[in-house]
Scaffold this motif. Structure first.
Motif, PDB file in Angstrom:
ATOM      1  N   VAL A 146     -10.933  11.901   1.244  1.00 34.14           N
ATOM      2  CA  VAL A 146      -9.784  11.890   0.338  1.00 34.14           C
ATOM      3  C   VAL A 146      -8.700  12.797   0.895  1.00 34.14           C
ATOM      4  O   VAL A 146      -8.977  13.695   1.697  1.00 34.14           O
ATOM      5  N   LYS A 147      -7.468  12.544   0.479  1.00 29.80           N
ATOM      6  CA  LYS A 147      -6.396  13.507   0.710  1.00 29.80           C
ATOM      7  C   LYS A 147      -6.481  14.543  -0.403  1.00 29.80           C
ATOM      8  O   LYS A 147      -6.402  14.191  -1.578  1.00 29.80           O
ATOM      9  N   ARG A 148      -6.631  15.807  -0.019  1.00 28.42           N
ATOM     10  CA  ARG A 148      -6.855  16.826  -1.024  1.00 28.42           C
ATOM     11  C   ARG A 148      -5.735  16.893  -2.048  1.00 28.42           C
ATOM     12  O   ARG A 148      -5.990  17.096  -3.240  1.00 28.42           O
ATOM     13  N   GLU A 149      -4.508  16.718  -1.613  1.00 33.17           N
ATOM     14  CA  GLU A 149      -3.406  16.811  -2.570  1.00 33.17           C
ATOM     15  C   GLU A 149      -3.495  15.711  -3.622  1.00 33.17           C
ATOM     16  O   GLU A 149      -3.145  15.910  -4.796  1.00 33.17           O
ATOM     17  N   LYS A 150      -3.988  14.523  -3.217  1.00 32.07           N
ATOM     18  CA  LYS A 150      -4.142  13.415  -4.171  1.00 32.07           C
ATOM     19  C   LYS A 150      -5.290  13.670  -5.134  1.00 32.07           C
ATOM     20  O   LYS A 150      -5.201  13.380  -6.332  1.00 32.07           O
ATOM     21  N   LEU A 151      -6.405  14.214  -4.620  1.00 35.30           N
ATOM     22  CA  LEU A 151      -7.539  14.523  -5.475  1.00 35.30           C
ATOM     23  C   LEU A 151      -7.165  15.595  -6.494  1.00 35.30           C
ATOM     24  O   LEU A 151      -7.446  15.448  -7.697  1.00 35.30           O
ATOM     25  N   ASP A 152      -6.526  16.669  -6.033  1.00 35.49           N
ATOM     26  CA  ASP A 152      -6.129  17.747  -6.943  1.00 35.49           C
ATOM     27  C   ASP A 152      -5.190  17.229  -8.026  1.00 35.49           C
ATOM     28  O   ASP A 152      -5.299  17.598  -9.196  1.00 35.49           O
ATOM     29  N   GLU A 153      -4.269  16.354  -7.625  1.00 31.66           N
ATOM     30  CA  GLU A 153      -3.305  15.800  -8.578  1.00 31.66           C
ATOM     31  C   GLU A 153      -4.003  14.936  -9.624  1.00 31.66           C
ATOM     32  O   GLU A 153      -3.696  15.005 -10.818  1.00 31.66           O
ATOM     33  N   LEU A 154      -4.970  14.106  -9.191  1.00 32.24           N
ATOM     34  CA  LEU A 154      -5.699  13.258 -10.134  1.00 32.24           C
ATOM     35  C   LEU A 154      -6.485  14.100 -11.127  1.00 32.24           C
ATOM     36  O   LEU A 154      -6.446  13.845 -12.348  1.00 32.24           O
ATOM     37  N   LEU A 155      -7.217  15.101 -10.650  1.00 30.46           N
ATOM     38  CA  LEU A 155      -8.019  15.936 -11.534  1.00 30.46           C
ATOM     39  C   LEU A 155      -7.141  16.688 -12.531  1.00 30.46           C
ATOM     40  O   LEU A 155      -7.492  16.817 -13.713  1.00 30.46           O
ATOM     41  N   THR A 156      -5.994  17.172 -12.065  1.00 31.87           N
ATOM     42  CA  THR A 156      -5.067  17.867 -12.961  1.00 31.87           C
ATOM     43  C   THR A 156      -4.519  16.913 -14.012  1.00 31.87           C
ATOM     44  O   THR A 156      -4.438  17.260 -15.203  1.00 31.87           O
TER      45      THR A 156
END
Length: 375
Positions: free
Chosen positions: A93-103
């Motif tokens: 995954v792209k970390r920025e995309k994962l962090d954004e989804l979880l947030t």
């Protein structure tokens, strides 16, 4: 001054997942994030697909690549290939995309977020935590979750987590294009990095490459390594967006909780000391921390110690063996590659560890004995 039941410092994978699980249980939670938005994070981004069971929503939208094959090499040759179990693949995954989804999912469940909140002071006043930012904003909370990564100053301040920190020194690179890396394939390169290894994980139309050293306070000669590795993968030597960092890796069993405070993710030094996997423990710790906090706030427990106990059994016990393997393997890397990677069953075992089907304890005693006997 705003009040919340739980304040989560950091909106990365561990902090956002903790906030989601808390909000999903109906707990008032506020995320405190110093960055104005989710910035580019050129880290590995690999995680076992088994983390999906931690969430009631699908993670598929942030999965850029499903890894079905892992290639291992020694000094860019002597390749060994392992096919991952079909039931438990490895995700990139792209970390920025994962962090954004979880947030986003946490906010959807009722969590609040305070952006541009850089916490510089945390103190307890009348059994309530008070957090102050650089611009003078203040938040009060019953419980604090420390989730601001490997550079967090708070574990030391509150004397939680490992007393002696063990760091991995890493350089991560985000490259546009796929180069020579095949679809569904990741790469682990041993031999180029002293006391460590390099990795290449594919994304949609890009690749995350990293190099890391895992023993001692070594100077990482990342450019020298990348000068050899990048052309081998089909890229120019100086291409890509780069980030140097130090990761806190697991370094022995220790309490991850205090009086009304818990550590999660990299701030808790949960990173795998052998393969540098950090996402899976971040997400596991978020889930376990939320469960312990919920039980405490409901009055079912008198403290947060169940969090430390559960992380010991679900992650730390395996990492204890992973650390022992790392200490032997990276001091004897060529022998380790011959006996630990080229052995017929070894690649499949590593693949099972990456996919979450197996822990280091399942293989450690045999691997360590084999390496020591051949010294």
């Amino acid at each position: 001054m705003n009040f919340t039941e739980v304040a989560v410092i950091g909106a990365g994978a561990s902090g956002a997942s903790t906030a989601f699980h808390l909000a999903n249980k109906g707990i008032q939670v506020t995320i405190l994030e110093k960055q104005p938005s989710h910035l580019l994070r050129p880290c590995g981004g690999g995680m076992a697909a088994s983390v999906q069971k931690l969430f009631p929503f699908s993670l598929n939208e942030v999965v850029d690549e499903v890894i079905k094959k892992v290639e291992f090499s020694w000094c860019l040759s002597d390749t060994v290939v392992a096919n991952l179990p079909g039931s438990s693949p490895f995700w990139i995954v792209k970390r920025e995309k994962l962090d954004e989804l979880l947030t986003k999912e946490a906010i959807h469940k009722g969590a609040n977020i305070e952006n541009s909140f850089d916490a510089i002071k945390i103190q307890k006043v009348n059994n309530i935590w008070r957090i102050t930012s650089t611009n003078g904003r203040q938040i009060e909370a019953k419980i604090i979750v420390i989730a601001d990564g490997s550079s967090s100053p708070w574990p030391k301040k509150f004397k939680i987590g490992p007393k002696n920190l063990h760091f991995a020194t890493t350089t991560s690179v985000r490259l546009e294009g796929r180069g020579l890396l095949e679809e569904g394939t990741s790469r682990f390169e041993f031999g180029l990095v002293k006391h460590g290894f390099a990795w290449a994980f594919p994304l949609k139309n890009s690749i995350n490459i990293g190099v890391g050293t895992f023993i001692g306070d070594q100077v990482l000669e990342s450019q020298r390594i990348l000068d050899k590795l990048l052309p081998n993968l089909g890229f120019e030597c100086n291409s890509g967006v780069r980030k140097d960092s130090r990761l806190r890796v697991w370094n022995g069993h220790s309490a991850l909780h205090g009086n009304g405070i818990v550590l999660v993710g990299d701030a808790a030094s949960l990173c795998d000391p052998f393969l540098a996997e950090g996402l899976r423990p971040s997400l596991i710790s978020g889930c376990e921390a939320a469960e312990a906090i919920n039980n405490f706030l409901k009055g079912d427990t008198t403290d947060l110690s169940n969090y430390s106990k559960n992380m010991k059994s679900k992650w730390g016990d395996s990492m204890q063996w992973g650390r022992r393997i790392s200490q032997v393997f990276y001091r004897l890397p060529k022998l380790g590659y011959q006996l630990g990677i080229k052995r017929p069953t070894a690649p499949q075992r590593i693949a099972q560890i990456l996919s979450g089907e197996m822990g280091y304890g399942d293989i450690a005693q045999r691997v360590i004995k084999r390496l020591l006997l051949q010294r």
